[in-house]
Write an enzyme that holds these catalytic residues in place. Sequence first.
Site, PDB file in Angstrom:
ATOM      1  N   ASP A   1       0.731  -1.338  -0.201  1.00  0.00           N
ATOM      2  CA  ASP A   1      -0.310   0.069  -0.080  1.00  0.00           C
ATOM      3  C   ASP A   1       0.655   1.410   0.066  1.00  0.00           C
ATOM      4  O   ASP A   1       2.064   1.224   0.470  1.00  0.00           O
ATOM      5  CB  ASP A   1      -0.912  -0.079   1.222  1.00  0.00           C
ATOM      6  CG  ASP A   1      -1.919   0.865   1.150  1.00  0.00           C
ATOM      7  OD1 ASP A   1      -2.182   1.450   0.070  1.00  0.00           O
ATOM      8  OD2 ASP A   1      -2.755   1.001   2.038  1.00  0.00           O
TER       9      ASP A   1
ATOM     10  N   ASN B   1     -10.687  -3.301  -6.231  1.00  0.00           N
ATOM     11  CA  ASN B   1      -9.760  -2.553  -7.079  1.00  0.00           C
ATOM     12  C   ASN B   1     -10.196  -2.111  -8.418  1.00  0.00           C
ATOM     13  O   ASN B   1      -9.805  -0.972  -8.963  1.00  0.00           O
ATOM     14  CB  ASN B   1      -8.301  -2.890  -7.410  1.00  0.00           C
ATOM     15  CG  ASN B   1      -7.429  -2.615  -5.904  1.00  0.00           C
ATOM     16  OD1 ASN B   1      -6.500  -3.510  -5.867  1.00  0.00           O
ATOM     17  ND2 ASN B   1      -7.767  -1.712  -5.260  1.00  0.00           N
TER      18      ASN B   1
HETATM   19  C1  FPP Z   1      -2.018   0.361  -3.077  1.00  0.00           C
HETATM   20  O1  FPP Z   1      -1.458   1.500  -3.471  1.00  0.00           O
HETATM   21  C2  FPP Z   1      -1.230  -0.612  -4.345  1.00  0.00           C
HETATM   22  C3  FPP Z   1      -2.119  -1.135  -5.339  1.00  0.00           C
HETATM   23  C4  FPP Z   1      -3.642  -0.946  -5.382  1.00  0.00           C
HETATM   24  C5  FPP Z   1      -1.557  -2.108  -6.404  1.00  0.00           C
HETATM   25  C6  FPP Z   1      -0.299  -2.702  -6.058  1.00  0.00           C
HETATM   26  C7  FPP Z   1       0.537  -2.894  -7.420  1.00  0.00           C
HETATM   27  C8  FPP Z   1       1.548  -2.897  -7.601  1.00  0.00           C
HETATM   28  C9  FPP Z   1       2.494  -2.737  -6.544  1.00  0.00           C
HETATM   29  C10 FPP Z   1       2.074  -2.833  -9.052  1.00  0.00           C
HETATM   30  C11 FPP Z   1       1.731  -3.980  -9.902  1.00  0.00           C
HETATM   31  C12 FPP Z   1       1.903  -5.344  -9.055  1.00  0.00           C
HETATM   32  C13 FPP Z   1       2.736  -6.361  -9.963  1.00  0.00           C
HETATM   33  C14 FPP Z   1       3.057  -7.586  -9.344  1.00  0.00           C
HETATM   34  C15 FPP Z   1       3.080  -6.200 -11.330  1.00  0.00           C
HETATM   35  P1  FPP Z   1      -2.451   2.833  -3.332  1.00  0.00           P
HETATM   36  O2  FPP Z   1      -2.463   3.240  -4.878  1.00  0.00           O
HETATM   37  O3  FPP Z   1      -3.694   2.242  -3.032  1.00  0.00           O
HETATM   38  O4  FPP Z   1      -1.774   3.766  -2.671  1.00  0.00           O
HETATM   39  P2  FPP Z   1      -2.351   5.029  -1.870  1.00  0.00           P
HETATM   40  O5  FPP Z   1      -3.238   4.209  -0.823  1.00  0.00           O
HETATM   41  O6  FPP Z   1      -1.225   5.843  -1.332  1.00  0.00           O
HETATM   42  O7  FPP Z   1      -3.446   5.861  -2.828  1.00  0.00           O
END
Ligand code: FPP
Length: 246
Positions: A26, A74
């Site tokens: 996250d 998501n």
């Molecule tokens: C949370 O950060 C992250 C995600 C919803 C996606 C996680 C994905 C990756 C790390 C990249 C893709 C993975 C692979 C295996 C290719 P957020 O966007 O919720 O962050 P925030 O809470 O700060 O907005």
Amino acid sequence: MDVIESLHSRSDDTTPVPRHVAIIMDGNGRWAKARRLPRIAGHKQGVEAVRRVSKAAREQGVEVLTLYAFSSENWRRPEEEVRDLMGLLRHFLKNELKDLVAENVRLRVIGDYRALSGDLVAMIDDAIAKTSVNTGATLVIALNYGAQAEIVAAARRLASAAQAGEITADAIDEAMFSDALTTHGLPPLDLLIRTSGEQRLSNFLLWQAAYAELLFVDTLWPDFDAAALADALAQFGRRQRRFGGL
Ligand code: FPP
């Protein structure tokens, strides 16, 4: 080391290195926002962190690393962000496959990944097939995953088996239920880490986390690295796991 700590590390229940670690990755968006960059820039750095941390986990002796890459919730994100995340996943699978093969890593995917676009499903199936004979560490990626849906699917499967007379309802126990989940055959989850300071499970591995140690760290996922993982494993080593006993 103080007395309490040394007692903990001498306990027979203490696993020095967790066999199975899961991470709720996250903070990509906040990482980007702090730099006045678009959210995709945070996700790109998030993929770099996936590469770095999955390698570090293997080097630090973790057998199974399970990463929450895309939850079934998501899809509610803006269409453009969902498209960007799928693009990064495509890129990751294309680039990482040869390294996974070279490093003897088995890839597994949990979640309803068949709902993703056809080309991605084919790439995932290909990567799973090409790494299935590997005998080293296992990298599990959760895609379109939701724990409640996973538990419901397991319940349905067992109910159908009971209805068909293949099992009796009384025979359903924790072990049989675990076997009906998508994580069947993996070692029990030892440590669940969430980055970025949020303290929620967000529908991730709810059954599997029953006895896991939970660790919430403030580091944003794009900044998470080998040292941060080593620190998390050290914290795990200092916890006294009682599994309901004394
Ligand atoms: C949370 O950060 C992250 C995600 C919803 C996606 C996680 C994905 C990756 C790390 C990249 C893709 C993975 C692979 C295996 C290719 P957020 O966007 O919720 O962050 P925030 O809470 O700060 O907005």
